[in-house]
Design a protein around this motif. Structure first.
Motif, PDB file in Angstrom:
ATOM      1  N   SER A  16       0.691  -1.317  -0.064  1.00 43.93           N
ATOM      2  CA  SER A  16       0.113   0.001   0.135  1.00 43.93           C
ATOM      3  C   SER A  16       0.715   1.265  -0.163  1.00 43.93           C
ATOM      4  O   SER A  16       1.897   1.133   0.413  1.00 43.93           O
ATOM      5  CB  SER A  16      -1.009   0.056   1.156  1.00 43.93           C
ATOM      6  OG  SER A  16      -0.112  -0.011   2.421  1.00 43.93           O
ATOM      7  N   ALA A  17       0.190   2.272  -0.415  1.00 44.19           N
ATOM      8  CA  ALA A  17       1.159   3.586  -0.613  1.00 44.19           C
ATOM      9  C   ALA A  17       1.270   4.125   0.881  1.00 44.19           C
ATOM     10  O   ALA A  17       0.476   4.063   1.749  1.00 44.19           O
ATOM     11  CB  ALA A  17       0.183   4.646  -1.467  1.00 44.19           C
ATOM     12  N   PRO A  18       2.281   4.739   1.085  1.00 42.13           N
ATOM     13  CA  PRO A  18       2.422   5.464   2.423  1.00 42.13           C
ATOM     14  C   PRO A  18       1.356   6.490   2.563  1.00 42.13           C
ATOM     15  O   PRO A  18       1.003   7.093   1.736  1.00 42.13           O
ATOM     16  CB  PRO A  18       3.835   5.911   2.636  1.00 42.13           C
ATOM     17  CG  PRO A  18       4.425   6.120   1.028  1.00 42.13           C
ATOM     18  CD  PRO A  18       3.443   5.191   0.217  1.00 42.13           C
ATOM     19  N   ARG A  19       0.906   6.313   3.763  1.00 44.75           N
ATOM     20  CA  ARG A  19      -0.111   7.530   4.454  1.00 44.75           C
ATOM     21  C   ARG A  19       0.637   8.702   4.547  1.00 44.75           C
ATOM     22  O   ARG A  19       1.663   8.969   4.963  1.00 44.75           O
ATOM     23  CB  ARG A  19      -0.616   7.041   5.545  1.00 44.75           C
ATOM     24  CG  ARG A  19      -1.401   5.720   5.335  1.00 44.75           C
ATOM     25  CD  ARG A  19      -2.053   5.240   6.567  1.00 44.75           C
ATOM     26  NE  ARG A  19      -3.239   5.906   7.136  1.00 44.75           N
ATOM     27  CZ  ARG A  19      -3.735   5.707   8.277  1.00 44.75           C
ATOM     28  NH1 ARG A  19      -3.538   4.493   8.842  1.00 44.75           N
ATOM     29  NH2 ARG A  19      -4.660   6.454   8.728  1.00 44.75           N
ATOM     30  N   GLN A  20      -0.110   9.905   4.300  1.00 41.48           N
ATOM     31  CA  GLN A  20       0.330  11.327   4.467  1.00 41.48           C
ATOM     32  C   GLN A  20       0.203  11.276   5.946  1.00 41.48           C
ATOM     33  O   GLN A  20      -0.502  10.995   6.724  1.00 41.48           O
ATOM     34  CB  GLN A  20      -0.613  12.185   3.589  1.00 41.48           C
ATOM     35  CG  GLN A  20      -0.839  11.808   2.148  1.00 41.48           C
ATOM     36  CD  GLN A  20       0.526  12.514   1.386  1.00 41.48           C
ATOM     37  OE1 GLN A  20       1.327  13.021   1.921  1.00 41.48           O
ATOM     38  NE2 GLN A  20       0.831  11.407   0.485  1.00 41.48           N
ATOM     39  N   PRO A  21       1.250  12.231   6.353  1.00 45.05           N
ATOM     40  CA  PRO A  21       1.269  12.769   7.689  1.00 45.05           C
ATOM     41  C   PRO A  21       0.259  13.199   8.252  1.00 45.05           C
ATOM     42  O   PRO A  21      -0.304  12.910   9.539  1.00 45.05           O
ATOM     43  CB  PRO A  21       2.390  13.755   7.797  1.00 45.05           C
ATOM     44  CG  PRO A  21       3.255  13.281   6.528  1.00 45.05           C
ATOM     45  CD  PRO A  21       2.417  12.738   5.413  1.00 45.05           C
ATOM     46  N   SER A  23      -3.125  12.573   7.462  1.00 47.34           N
ATOM     47  CA  SER A  23      -3.949  11.427   7.732  1.00 47.34           C
ATOM     48  C   SER A  23      -3.483  10.777   8.808  1.00 47.34           C
ATOM     49  O   SER A  23      -4.419  10.217   9.547  1.00 47.34           O
ATOM     50  CB  SER A  23      -4.184  10.662   6.502  1.00 47.34           C
ATOM     51  OG  SER A  23      -3.225   9.882   6.254  1.00 47.34           O
ATOM     52  N   VAL A  24      -2.362  10.715   9.384  1.00 48.68           N
ATOM     53  CA  VAL A  24      -1.897   9.756  10.483  1.00 48.68           C
ATOM     54  C   VAL A  24      -2.046  10.635  11.772  1.00 48.68           C
ATOM     55  O   VAL A  24      -2.565  10.052  12.809  1.00 48.68           O
ATOM     56  CB  VAL A  24      -0.279   9.403  10.143  1.00 48.68           C
ATOM     57  CG1 VAL A  24      -0.049   8.894  11.684  1.00 48.68           C
ATOM     58  CG2 VAL A  24      -0.349   8.516   8.858  1.00 48.68           C
ATOM     59  N   TRP A  25      -1.755  11.789  11.776  1.00 51.71           N
ATOM     60  CA  TRP A  25      -1.839  12.699  13.001  1.00 51.71           C
ATOM     61  C   TRP A  25      -3.279  13.353  13.207  1.00 51.71           C
ATOM     62  O   TRP A  25      -3.222  14.145  14.117  1.00 51.71           O
ATOM     63  CB  TRP A  25      -0.860  13.862  12.840  1.00 51.71           C
ATOM     64  CG  TRP A  25       0.476  13.048  12.921  1.00 51.71           C
ATOM     65  CD1 TRP A  25       1.423  12.553  12.126  1.00 51.71           C
ATOM     66  CD2 TRP A  25       1.094  12.785  14.238  1.00 51.71           C
ATOM     67  NE1 TRP A  25       2.582  12.141  12.492  1.00 51.71           N
ATOM     68  CE2 TRP A  25       2.268  12.194  13.934  1.00 51.71           C
ATOM     69  CE3 TRP A  25       0.650  12.564  15.350  1.00 51.71           C
ATOM     70  CZ2 TRP A  25       3.131  11.466  14.896  1.00 51.71           C
ATOM     71  CZ3 TRP A  25       1.436  12.051  16.596  1.00 51.71           C
ATOM     72  CH2 TRP A  25       2.895  11.411  16.160  1.00 51.71           C
ATOM     73  N   THR A  26      -4.164  13.410  12.419  1.00 54.06           N
ATOM     74  CA  THR A  26      -5.381  14.097  12.601  1.00 54.06           C
ATOM     75  C   THR A  26      -6.173  13.921  13.980  1.00 54.06           C
ATOM     76  O   THR A  26      -6.412  14.787  14.637  1.00 54.06           O
ATOM     77  CB  THR A  26      -6.426  13.984  11.445  1.00 54.06           C
ATOM     78  OG1 THR A  26      -5.751  14.264  10.220  1.00 54.06           O
ATOM     79  CG2 THR A  26      -7.499  14.717  11.543  1.00 54.06           C
TER      80      THR A  26
END
Length: 83
Positions: A16-21, A23-26
């Motif tokens: 899978s493509a790496p998640r954007q920061p 979307s991880v920290w929201t």
């Protein structure tokens, strides 16, 4: 005679493509801001609506934490069995 397509092995899972920061920290940032609001409202407002707001704002992160822990404990681990 029909052409046969080459078969792909079932064990190959596309990466899978790496998640954007963002979307991880929201959610951690939102829970942190909610906790900060709850602490400040408990400190600055001692009566009335501030007391209710501080209890609600400090209870929500605890409830989210308990729900996440229950979900993590109920999932089987990658090593087999429950974690």
């Amino acid at each position: 005679m029909s052409a046969v397509s080459p078969e792909k092995p079932d064990s190959v899972v596309p990466a899978s493509a790496p998640r954007q920061p963002v979307s991880v920290w929201t959610w951690p940032i939102a829970l942190g801001l909610l906790t900060l609001f709850g602490l400040l409202s408990a400190l600055l407002g001692q009566h009335g609506v501030w007391l209710v707001l501080s209890w609600a704002a400090l209870s929500i992160p605890l409830i989210v934490t308990v729900i996440c822990l229950i979900r993590a404990w109920s999932r089987p681990s990658s090593k087999g069995g429950l974690s």
